[in-house]
Write an enzyme that holds these catalytic residues in place. Structure first.
Site, short mmCIF file in Angstrom:
data_model
loop_
_atom_site.label_atom_id
_atom_site.label_comp_id
_atom_site.label_asym_id
_atom_site.label_seq_id
_atom_site.Cartn_x
_atom_site.Cartn_y
_atom_site.Cartn_z
N GLU A 155 19.24 46.81 38.07
CA GLU A 155 18.91 48.12 38.63
C GLU A 155 19.11 49.15 37.51
O GLU A 155 20.18 49.21 36.91
CB GLU A 155 19.82 48.44 39.82
CG GLU A 155 19.54 47.59 41.05
CD GLU A 155 20.47 47.89 42.21
OE1 GLU A 155 20.00 48.01 43.34
OE2 GLU A 155 21.70 48.01 41.99
N SER A 177 29.07 49.33 39.61
CA SER A 177 28.38 48.97 40.85
C SER A 177 28.23 50.17 41.77
O SER A 177 27.33 50.19 42.61
CB SER A 177 29.17 47.88 41.58
OG SER A 177 29.31 46.76 40.76
N ASN A 229 23.88 46.97 46.39
CA ASN A 229 25.24 46.99 46.93
C ASN A 229 25.36 47.86 48.18
O ASN A 229 26.21 47.60 49.03
CB ASN A 229 26.25 47.44 45.87
CG ASN A 229 26.62 46.28 44.98
OD1 ASN A 229 26.77 45.16 45.45
ND2 ASN A 229 26.75 46.52 43.70
N HIS A 280 22.64 48.16 36.06
CA HIS A 280 23.45 47.37 36.98
C HIS A 280 22.94 45.93 37.00
O HIS A 280 21.94 45.61 37.63
CB HIS A 280 23.41 48.00 38.38
CG HIS A 280 24.33 47.30 39.33
ND1 HIS A 280 23.95 46.86 40.56
CD2 HIS A 280 25.63 46.93 39.19
CE1 HIS A 280 24.96 46.26 41.16
NE2 HIS A 280 25.99 46.29 40.34
N1 LIG Z 1 31.62 41.06 39.30
C1 LIG Z 1 30.41 41.36 39.73
O1 LIG Z 1 29.79 40.59 40.50
C2 LIG Z 1 29.72 42.60 39.26
C3 LIG Z 1 28.33 42.70 39.39
C4 LIG Z 1 27.69 43.85 38.91
C5 LIG Z 1 28.43 44.87 38.32
N2 LIG Z 1 29.79 44.75 38.25
C6 LIG Z 1 30.51 45.86 37.63
O2 LIG Z 1 30.78 45.49 36.29
C7 LIG Z 1 32.02 46.08 35.87
C8 LIG Z 1 32.95 44.99 35.37
O3 LIG Z 1 33.18 44.10 36.44
P1 LIG Z 1 33.76 42.63 36.17
O4 LIG Z 1 33.54 41.87 37.43
O5 LIG Z 1 33.24 42.09 34.88
O6 LIG Z 1 35.32 42.95 36.02
P2 LIG Z 1 36.46 42.03 35.33
O7 LIG Z 1 37.72 42.49 35.92
O8 LIG Z 1 36.07 40.59 35.41
O9 LIG Z 1 36.36 42.45 33.78
C9 LIG Z 1 36.74 43.69 33.27
C10 LIG Z 1 37.25 43.47 31.85
O10 LIG Z 1 37.43 44.73 31.22
C11 LIG Z 1 38.66 44.66 30.45
N3 LIG Z 1 39.11 46.01 30.19
C12 LIG Z 1 39.97 46.78 30.91
N4 LIG Z 1 40.12 47.98 30.31
C13 LIG Z 1 39.34 47.96 29.20
C14 LIG Z 1 39.09 48.90 28.15
N5 LIG Z 1 39.66 50.09 28.14
N6 LIG Z 1 38.25 48.52 27.14
C15 LIG Z 1 37.68 47.30 27.14
N7 LIG Z 1 37.88 46.38 28.11
C16 LIG Z 1 38.69 46.72 29.13
C17 LIG Z 1 39.58 43.79 31.31
O11 LIG Z 1 40.62 43.25 30.52
C18 LIG Z 1 38.59 42.72 31.79
O12 LIG Z 1 38.46 41.68 30.85
C19 LIG Z 1 32.56 46.85 37.07
O13 LIG Z 1 32.19 48.20 36.96
C20 LIG Z 1 31.86 46.19 38.25
O14 LIG Z 1 31.72 47.05 39.34
C21 LIG Z 1 30.46 43.63 38.67
#
Ligand SMILES: NC(=O)c1ccc[n+]([C@@H]2O[C@H](COP(=O)([O-])OP(=O)(O)OC[C@H]3O[C@@H](n4cnc5c(N)ncnc54)[C@H](O)[C@@H]3O)[C@@H](O)[C@H]2O)c1
Length: 300
Positions: free
Chosen positions: A169, A136, A208, A157
């Protein structure tokens, strides 16, 4: 002196970029599970890389449950559900992503973790793979720099919930060639049926950079006694026709994710409007991360 001119530019048909059929996804959390589900229901082969052994079984179960909900709502047939699940393979070995045409990293919003992943991805893939992050707010250029092939790295994104929200994005860096960007744009639009907007590689991109200061302002309002979470949410839902108030939205995104994005924005722009308020920091330190942990500004 004779001058040769071309009277009119001749329209040349740009060849369509080769479509992406084999996708890798890293992380089976909110975004990784959603992206895997979306890709699989669009007929693409997915290899989902998880970091913990229990996730080998939990990740497909989570995606199956999401698909079940779509079947119950009549948005997917049972046959489509089965076919989608069959297209997803789960692994805990990043090297299993070597045959993928596009890998989308969706690990937690932690710069060092993502850099380590991109460095490893640079080793296990070759020029035939495009590497993407759904970060993000972390610089795509920094992630690209740690791979051996920075020109193969982009940002995609997505928005949460991935299946429902139409926007992606698309972030190219100063080193991304147009052919790579065009291929990823075609994957997003033709492959996934989403809309893409090209954005500059700056923290928070467009959405964001505008949304997070608004969420932080709402948290500051609750913190300073300007209204309860319910009041602030209802005000924005009824007064501005927002489908969801800012505290509910922060809970949905994940308070740890909101904090991480705010930190990255603050680091890039050094402006107080991006500084996470103490209430948010204490909630994250207490493990109250929103919907995903059952408690944030609301209890689920
Ligand atoms: N949540 C949102 O609304 C949103 C929206 C857009 C983008 N993002 C971005 O997406 C990314 C993920 O966010 P999220 O909300 O899914 O987080 P999350 O915490 O729900 O999921 C992350 C996952 O990655 C796993 N993980 C940790 N280390 C790892 C590794 N080395 N290899 C593989 N898996 C691993 C964790 O166990 C977890 O299941 C972030 O960069 C976030 O900024 C999030």
């Amino acid at each position: 002196m004779s001058v040769t001119t071309t009277p009119f530019p001749v329209a040349t048909e740009a060849a369509a970029p080769p479509s992406v059929q084999r996708v890798g996804v890293i992380g089976s959390g909110t975004m990784g599970a959603g992206i895997s589900e979306l890709c699989a229901t669009r007929g693409l082969s997915v290899t989902l890389a998880v970091s913990r052994r229990p996730s080998l079984a939990a990740a497909p179960a989570r995606i199956a449950a999401a698909l079940d909900r779509r079947v119950q709502r009549g948005r997917l047939t049972a046959t489509e559900r089965r076919a989608a699940l069959a297209r997803i393979a789960v692994t805990d070995d990043l090297a299993a992503l070597a045959d993928r045409e596009l890998i989308i990293e969706a690990a937690p919003e932690d710069r060092e973790l993502k850099k380590a992943l991109f460095s490893r991805l640079g080793q296990v893939t070759d020029d035939s793979t495009i590497l993407a992050s759904t970060t993000s707010a972390i610089s795509i250029t920094q992630l690209a720099a740690v791979t051996a092939r920075p020109e193969r790295v982009v940002g995609v994104h997505f928005f949460n919930p991935v299946v429902a929200l139409p926007l992606v994005e698309l972030v190219a860096t100063l080193r991304t060639p147009p052919a790579v960007t065009a291929r990823v744009a075609a994957f997003v639009t033709t492959g996934l049926g989403k809309q893409q907007i090209p954005v500059t590689d700056r923290s928070g991109f467009v959405v964001n950079a505008l949304l997070v200061p608004y969420l932080l302002a709402a948290i500051r309002m609750v913190e300073s006694g300007g209204g309860s979470a319910e009041t602030v949410d209802r005000a924005m839902e009824l007064g501005c026709a927002h489908p969801m108030g800012p505290l509910k939205l922060a809970d949905l995104i994940g308070l740890d994710v909101v904090t991480a994005i705010a930190g990255a924005l603050y680091e890039e722009f050094k402006q107080p409007l991006y500084a996470a308020p103490p209430t948010l920091l204490r909630m994250v330190e207490s493990g109250l991360l929103g919907r995903k942990t059952g408690r944030g500004f609301y209890t689920y």
